[in-house]
Design an enzyme around this catalytic site. Structure first.
Site, PDB file in Angstrom:
ATOM      1  N   ASP A   1       0.870  -1.170   0.000  1.00 23.79           N
ATOM      2  CA  ASP A   1       0.000   0.000   0.000  1.00 23.79           C
ATOM      3  C   ASP A   1       0.911   1.225   0.000  1.00 23.79           C
ATOM      4  OD1 ASP A   1      -2.196   1.683   0.103  1.00 23.79           O
ATOM      5  OD2 ASP A   1      -3.183   0.540   1.689  1.00 23.79           O
ATOM      6  N   TRP A   2       0.351   2.370  -0.295  1.00 24.18           N
ATOM      7  CA  TRP A   2       1.138   3.578  -0.505  1.00 24.18           C
ATOM      8  C   TRP A   2       1.764   4.048   0.829  1.00 24.18           C
ATOM      9  CZ3 TRP A   2      -0.331   1.287  -4.366  1.00 24.18           C
ATOM     10  CH2 TRP A   2      -0.293   1.779  -5.660  1.00 24.18           C
TER      11      TRP A   2
END
Length: 674
Positions: free
Chosen positions: A249-250
């Site tokens: 995920d970012w």
């Protein structure tokens, strides 16, 4: 002499390209051939992002080898991140409320088509984290509270998205079930609960061929999900044999060596850990060259598997991806996913005798609620409000009037003078935070109560990201739940209100009576000192209500119709280890309709399982008087528990057939012999 050398190089280059551009070869074979031609620098360039523009995720192309760039874009409700000229679809939870596998597939195909038109080749969805926490901020993106329902519904969506020659990305692995402190909390879950509740939808997506997977922000048993040896290597890649790749995920990457060796294949959205630090780690031998090759091989294999090399991307974010066909589908989904939870005295559909319709509430016109917030939010370039949709459908001979939520006195006056009042209420939620409670808020409960006090013919339409409270429920004859309906909100709800579409949606989450969450302590949620203990184990959603003999407002799987369905003729047949439950469904009402019979199974007491669990559902569409036979096959796999591996449980089983987890029409039992 020079020309001969150049000719030889060209021929050699063509031979190399041809070796991996034969579409008849298996994807992994093609990926291995291409990998052999890559330099270490080129390999390293494929395992990390290069910023969030123009797409939310970007991996550079390698022109020397004609390796396309990777363009990653949210999200689960359509092309997100502020993109214009795209369809704002109903949310995932809304589509799941249809319980319709074919409709889910159509949606997946349409989602994938718009992403491709926009230049995307990795669509960041579906999101299949279980709605463990009723106030969860991202429940609107989820597939609900049940692992079986989620597992069934995710497959057609993945297949639909990837039919367009782009990757789907199933997320967020694993146990990312709350937004509160999501970047630091440890979700502490025992192995059995992980495998029986939180893993099945991911496994189903992988079995369907999902090309990529995103690991989450949270820790799982005190180890960050994106550097978790157990979830990434032991389960995902080794036990399940997953051949695709794992992206973070970012901002969810926390290390270089540990993350790479534990199974993370791609850092997003930058190169802070998998750029120069990974190059140095490989050089030092802390991450082997074989592991780097494995990371790249997985990415290339996924690219070949969906056709990214064979059908080059020509789309662009500026393209208008909307179409009349998609608008029609968005309307169809929102209507078929609408759940009729109450309809006393058949107030709905709206009778032709009603000549004045009052539409009440900000959600009905002034401030419609059609989508949640965060990376799952999609802009609606065009929006049909409920008031507009009802007005258009009502026709010239019916007067449709509107009043906002306040002042309440004006709304009450308008409602009392009408033949029927339709009150629109709702709430929303946002990535990054959970709802504070299950209330609608903003005086909406008081609004409904005030209108219902003066108008016997009151319909309430609720737009919500998940479960909500309805303290006014006893005083309202008809209630519809539309979840997050997307841009065709007004047309879809008008279709249902006027009976052009007979509602057939079923609740994918339990609606409680009170703000009491299905937990006994804050140690479970939101956790203490960033430790969230899943001590409820398997008792998630309706399982908790059954175990605690608690009565919900509306149970999981509940949903009414404008017609009636009768179940009868139960038969149980056992053949070897398999049991088939057969019965007849008849439409005993006056109009055509669709129902979703459900079967719940109860294990022998020795298994230590919840009282009953969904193990099948089937769509039946019938004309008045028409009948059909429904068959549910129960295999040993469906009757297994996790005990270091999936293990069938011998003994006497119970089953319940009905129209919800609490609406039991038929029941029986059988014996599983191993």
């Amino acid at each position: 002499m020079l020309s001969a050398i150049l000719f030889t190089l060209v021929v050699l280059g063509y031979a190399h390209e041809a070796s991996w551009m034969n579409a008849q070869d298996p994807p992994e074979q093609r990926a291995q051939a291409l990998l052999k031609q890559m330099t270490q620098s080129e390999k390293l360039s494929m395992v990390h992002g290069k910023g969030t523009k123009p797409y939310v995720g970007n991996v550079n192309a390698i022109p020397r080898l004609n390796i396309p760039a990777l363009t990653l874009e949210d999200g689960p409700q359509g092309v997100a991140d502020g993109t214009k000229k795209t369809t704002c679809w109903p949310s995932a939870l809304t589509v799941v409320a249809s319980w319709d596998l074919d409709l889910m597939n159509k949606w997946g195909v349409a989602l994938g088509k718009e992403q491709r038109m926009k230049g995307t080749n990795i669509a960041l969805g579906p999101m299949v984290n279980i709605a463990r926490v009723p106030v969860g901020g991202r429940n609107f993106e989820s597939f609900g509270e049940d692992p079986y329902l989620s597992s069934q519904m995710v497959v057609p969506q993945v297949l639909g998205i990837q039919e367009n020659g782009i990757m789907a990305c199933v997320k967020h692995w694993a146990a990312n079930n709350q937004e509160y402190h999501r970047r630091t909390v440890s979700e502490n879950v025992d192995e059995r609960t992980l495998h029986e509740i939180y893993f099945p939808a991911f496994k189903a997506a992988i079995d369907a061929g999902v090309a990529s997977l995103m690991c989450s922000y949270n820790k799982v048993n005190n180890v960050y999900a994106c550097e978790n040896e157990y979830t990434l290597n032991t389960v995902l890649k080794n036990a399940w044999g997953y051949k695709g790749f794992v992206m973070s995920d970012w901002g969810a990457t926390h290390s270089t060596v540990l993350a790479a060796n534990s199974g993370l294949d791609m850092q997003m959205p930058d190169d802070s850990f998998f750029g120069a630090p990974l190059a140095a780690a490989v050089q030092a031998g802390n991450v082997t060259r074989a592991r780097l090759d494995d990371m790249v091989l997985r990415i290339l294999t996924s690219m070949f598997s969906v056709g990214i090399f064979d059908t080059p991307q020509t789309g662009d974010l500026g393209v208008d991806s909307r179409s009349p066909e998609h608008t029609k589908l968005a309307r169809e989904i929102a209507a078929k996913a609408t759940v009729l939870v109450k309809n006393n005295d058949q107030l709905l559909p709206i009778s032709p005798k009603y000549k004045t319709i009052a539409v009440i509430g900000d959600v009905g016109e002034k401030a419609p609620i059609i989508a949640g917030g965060g990376s799952g939010h999609v802009n609606a370039d065009s929006l049909v409000t409920p008031f507009a949709g009802i007005s258009a459908r009502a026709g010239e001979n019916v007067k449709v009037v509107y009043a906002p939520s306040s002042p309440v006195a004006d709304a009450v006056k308008l409602a009392s003078a009408a033949d029927i009042a339709i009150v629109f209420v709702g709430t929303t939620s946002h990535e990054g935070t959970d709802r504070s409670d299950l209330s609608l808020g903003n005086g909406q409960d008081e609004l409904v109560a005030a209108v219902a006090a003066v108008q016997n013919n009151t319909v309430v339409v609720v737009h919500t990201p998940g479960a909500v409270l309805m303290p006014w429920e006893p005083s309202v004859p008809s209630i519809l739940v539309g979840f997050m309906p997307g841009q065709e909100d007004g047309h879809a709800i008008a279709d249902v209100l006027f009976g052009d579409v007979n509602p057939s949606g079923k609740l994918p989450v339990t609606f409680p009576l009170t703000n009491q969450l299905p937990f006994t302590s804050t140690a479970q949620y939101p956790g203490i000192n960033d430790q969230a203990d899943y001590s409820e184990k398997l008792l998630v959603g309706y399982r908790w209500y059954d175990a605690n003999k608690a009565t919900p407002l509306y149970p999981f799987g509940h949903g009414l119709s404008y017609t009636e369905f009768q179940y009868y003729g139960l038969q149980v047949q056992t053949s070897g280890p398999n049991t088939t439950v057969t019965f007849t469904v008849q439409n005993t009402g006056l109009v055509p309709g669709t129902d979703f019979p459900q079967i719940y199974v109860g294990f022998p007491a020795s298994a230590g399982e919840p009282l009953k669990q969904l193990r099948g559902f089937q769509k039946v569409s019938l004309k008045p008087g028409e009948t059909t036979q429904v068959n549910f096959l129960l295999t040993p796999e469906a009757l297994s528990i996790w005990d270091s591996k999936w293990t069938p449980v011998p003994g006497n089983f119970d089953f319940w057939v009905g129209s919800s987890s609490r609406d039991v029409r038929l029941q029986g039992g059988f014996t599983l012999k191993i």
